[in-house]
Design a protein around this motif. Structure first.
Motif, mmCIF file in Angstrom:
data_model
loop_
_atom_site.group_PDB
_atom_site.id
_atom_site.type_symbol
_atom_site.label_atom_id
_atom_site.label_comp_id
_atom_site.label_asym_id
_atom_site.label_seq_id
_atom_site.Cartn_x
_atom_site.Cartn_y
_atom_site.Cartn_z
ATOM 1 N N THR A 140 -5.010 -10.550 7.132
ATOM 2 C CA THR A 140 -4.692 -10.312 5.728
ATOM 3 C C THR A 140 -4.366 -8.839 5.493
ATOM 4 O O THR A 140 -3.443 -8.512 4.737
ATOM 5 N N GLU A 141 -5.112 -7.941 6.136
ATOM 6 C CA GLU A 141 -4.827 -6.511 6.019
ATOM 7 C C GLU A 141 -3.444 -6.183 6.562
ATOM 8 O O GLU A 141 -2.668 -5.433 5.948
ATOM 9 N N VAL A 142 -3.118 -6.766 7.721
ATOM 10 C CA VAL A 142 -1.802 -6.538 8.318
ATOM 11 C C VAL A 142 -0.713 -7.126 7.431
ATOM 12 O O VAL A 142 0.352 -6.520 7.241
ATOM 13 N N LEU A 143 -0.969 -8.306 6.863
ATOM 14 C CA LEU A 143 -0.001 -8.927 5.955
ATOM 15 C C LEU A 143 0.316 -8.000 4.789
ATOM 16 O O LEU A 143 1.490 -7.814 4.432
ATOM 17 N N GLU A 144 -0.707 -7.426 4.179
ATOM 18 C CA GLU A 144 -0.490 -6.532 3.043
ATOM 19 C C GLU A 144 0.375 -5.342 3.443
ATOM 20 O O GLU A 144 1.242 -4.899 2.671
ATOM 21 N N GLU A 145 0.169 -4.818 4.633
ATOM 22 C CA GLU A 145 0.968 -3.691 5.112
ATOM 23 C C GLU A 145 2.421 -4.113 5.367
ATOM 24 O O GLU A 145 3.365 -3.383 5.049
ATOM 25 N N LEU A 146 2.598 -5.293 5.938
ATOM 26 C CA LEU A 146 3.951 -5.799 6.181
ATOM 27 C C LEU A 146 4.712 -5.980 4.875
ATOM 28 O O LEU A 146 5.913 -5.692 4.792
ATOM 29 N N LEU A 147 4.008 -6.457 3.862
ATOM 30 C CA LEU A 147 4.658 -6.688 2.574
ATOM 31 C C LEU A 147 5.069 -5.383 1.899
ATOM 32 O O LEU A 147 5.941 -5.376 1.023
ATOM 33 N N ALA A 150 -0.583 0.516 12.385
ATOM 34 C CA ALA A 150 -1.617 0.810 13.378
ATOM 35 C C ALA A 150 -2.357 2.092 13.031
ATOM 36 O O ALA A 150 -3.593 2.157 13.081
ATOM 37 N N ASP A 151 -1.626 3.120 12.648
ATOM 38 C CA ASP A 151 -2.253 4.391 12.281
ATOM 39 C C ASP A 151 -3.150 4.219 11.049
ATOM 40 O O ASP A 151 -4.260 4.764 10.990
ATOM 41 N N HIS A 152 -2.656 3.454 10.096
ATOM 42 C CA HIS A 152 -3.410 3.281 8.846
ATOM 43 C C HIS A 152 -4.685 2.477 9.052
ATOM 44 O O HIS A 152 -5.737 2.770 8.445
ATOM 45 N N LEU A 153 -4.617 1.460 9.933
ATOM 46 C CA LEU A 153 -5.770 0.592 10.144
ATOM 47 C C LEU A 153 -6.646 1.052 11.309
ATOM 48 O O LEU A 153 -7.717 0.475 11.545
ATOM 49 N N GLY A 154 -6.176 2.061 12.063
ATOM 50 C CA GLY A 154 -6.975 2.596 13.163
ATOM 51 C C GLY A 154 -7.042 1.697 14.372
ATOM 52 O O GLY A 154 -8.046 1.653 15.084
ATOM 53 N N ILE A 155 -5.957 0.935 14.619
ATOM 54 C CA ILE A 155 -5.875 0.074 15.796
ATOM 55 C C ILE A 155 -4.550 0.320 16.494
ATOM 56 O O ILE A 155 -3.696 1.058 15.993
ATOM 57 N N THR A 156 -4.350 -0.262 17.672
ATOM 58 C CA THR A 156 -3.173 0.038 18.465
ATOM 59 C C THR A 156 -1.954 -0.758 17.978
ATOM 60 O O THR A 156 -2.101 -1.854 17.417
ATOM 61 N N PRO A 157 -0.740 -0.228 18.186
ATOM 62 C CA PRO A 157 0.474 -0.981 17.835
ATOM 63 C C PRO A 157 0.535 -2.335 18.536
ATOM 64 O O PRO A 157 1.049 -3.305 17.976
ATOM 65 N N THR A 176 -1.956 -4.281 19.192
ATOM 66 C CA THR A 176 -2.805 -5.197 18.426
ATOM 67 C C THR A 176 -2.091 -5.642 17.155
ATOM 68 O O THR A 176 -2.188 -6.805 16.741
ATOM 69 N N ILE A 177 -1.366 -4.722 16.531
ATOM 70 C CA ILE A 177 -0.586 -5.073 15.343
ATOM 71 C C ILE A 177 0.457 -6.130 15.687
ATOM 72 O O ILE A 177 0.650 -7.103 14.937
ATOM 73 N N GLU A 178 1.121 -5.961 16.828
ATOM 74 C CA GLU A 178 2.118 -6.949 17.261
ATOM 75 C C GLU A 178 1.474 -8.318 17.441
ATOM 76 O O GLU A 178 2.064 -9.354 17.080
ATOM 77 N N PHE A 179 0.260 -8.331 17.973
ATOM 78 C CA PHE A 179 -0.466 -9.586 18.170
ATOM 79 C C PHE A 179 -0.758 -10.247 16.823
ATOM 80 O O PHE A 179 -0.514 -11.444 16.628
ATOM 81 N N HIS A 180 -1.297 -9.463 15.880
ATOM 82 C CA HIS A 180 -1.599 -10.017 14.551
ATOM 83 C C HIS A 180 -0.327 -10.458 13.834
ATOM 84 O O HIS A 180 -0.310 -11.495 13.165
ATOM 85 N N ARG A 181 0.719 -9.670 13.961
ATOM 86 C CA ARG A 181 1.997 -9.997 13.320
ATOM 87 C C ARG A 181 2.516 -11.347 13.816
ATOM 88 O O ARG A 181 2.954 -12.185 13.027
ATOM 89 N N TYR A 204 5.798 -18.382 -3.396
ATOM 90 C CA TYR A 204 4.649 -19.289 -3.438
ATOM 91 C C TYR A 204 3.325 -18.611 -3.757
ATOM 92 O O TYR A 204 2.299 -19.277 -3.841
ATOM 93 N N GLY A 205 3.335 -17.309 -3.935
ATOM 94 C CA GLY A 205 2.092 -16.630 -4.278
ATOM 95 C C GLY A 205 1.468 -15.972 -3.080
ATOM 96 O O GLY A 205 1.694 -16.376 -1.928
ATOM 97 N N ARG A 206 0.702 -14.943 -3.356
ATOM 98 C CA ARG A 206 0.068 -14.221 -2.268
ATOM 99 C C ARG A 206 -1.437 -14.261 -2.399
ATOM 100 O O ARG A 206 -1.995 -14.375 -3.472
ATOM 101 N N LYS A 207 -2.083 -14.128 -1.274
ATOM 102 C CA LYS A 207 -3.530 -14.066 -1.244
ATOM 103 C C LYS A 207 -3.972 -12.667 -1.633
ATOM 104 O O LYS A 207 -3.465 -11.680 -1.080
ATOM 105 N N PRO A 208 -4.885 -12.513 -2.604
ATOM 106 C CA PRO A 208 -5.301 -11.174 -3.029
ATOM 107 C C PRO A 208 -5.939 -10.420 -1.884
ATOM 108 O O PRO A 208 -6.609 -11.017 -1.025
#
Length: 211
Positions: free
Chosen positions: A150-157, A166-173, A175-180, A202-206
């Motif tokens: 959900t955190e990654v989704l918000e950043e993608l949006l 990755a820099d903002h969430l403190g994890i590796t790029p 890992t971001i690719e995996f979540h994406r 369709y709406g977004r999750k808060p």
């Protein structure tokens, strides 16, 4: 399945004649003699209500068609409403359309014109049903995302790139690719643009509150 036609009119002869006409054209018809009895049947029935078209007389006793329509809106009625009106009811009918009714037809009317309008409304109802199912499926998929996804989704949006996320969430790029990839698979999208479009549609999750 072809949407049913719900018919609400307090004139028994007119109601039965119209039900016969629609049945003779192969349409499934259910009828009620009053707005309050129709509303009560909805309250006592199962939700979600079946895909249908509502043909509603604008002048009824004791609950008018307009009053019935107002209550339907508060109940979240999703399907097209076609008002049947008399000559002196045009102003009310136009107001009802502005408030969300699908259309109206003035009595007396040609049978073929009524059937054509109902068939057109059925097509609208089927489209609404498809969109409703797609929305529900998408929102359930959103609810199924993990907190990190959900955190990654918000950043993608927000249009951010993997490295920035990755820099903002403190994890590796990586890992971001995996979540994406997981987000795209769960939400059945192929790109960030499609993701943004479907979330907007369709709406977004808060965002989750981790405080």
């Amino acid at each position: 399945m072809t949407p049913a036609v719900y018919l609400v009119d307090d004139d028994v002869d007119f109601r039965e004649g119209l039900a016969w006409l629609l049945d003779s054209r192969g349409l499934t018809v259910r009828s009620w003699s009053a707005g309050d009895s129709f509303l009560e049947s909805l309250r006592q029935g199962t939700w979600p209500w079946e895909c249908s078209v509502l043909v509603l007389d604008i002048r009824m006793e004791p609950l008018s068609g307009l009053a019935t329509f107002e209550q339907l809106k508060t109940m979240g009625w999703p399907w097209p409403v076609l008002f049947l009106t008399g000559h002196g009811d045009m102003g009310m009918a136009v107001a009802a359309v502005k408030q969300g009714a699908w259309d109206f037809l003035e009595k007396p009317f040609q049978n073929n014109l009524l059937v054509d309008k109902i068939i057109a409304a059925q097509a609208v109802a089927l489209q609404q049903q498809t969109e409703s199912l797609e929305r529900l499926e998408f929102q359930l998929a959103l609810d199924g995302l993990s907190a990190r996804e959900t955190e990654v989704l918000e950043e993608l949006l927000k249009g951010h790139y993997n490295k920035n996320i990755a820099d903002h969430l403190g994890i590796t790029p990586r890992t971001i690719e995996f979540h994406r990839a997981n987000i795209f698979e769960k939400l059945k999208v192929q790109s960030a643009v499609e993701l943004a479009h479907r979330v907007g549609l369709y709406g977004r999750k808060p965002p989750q509150n981790n405080s």
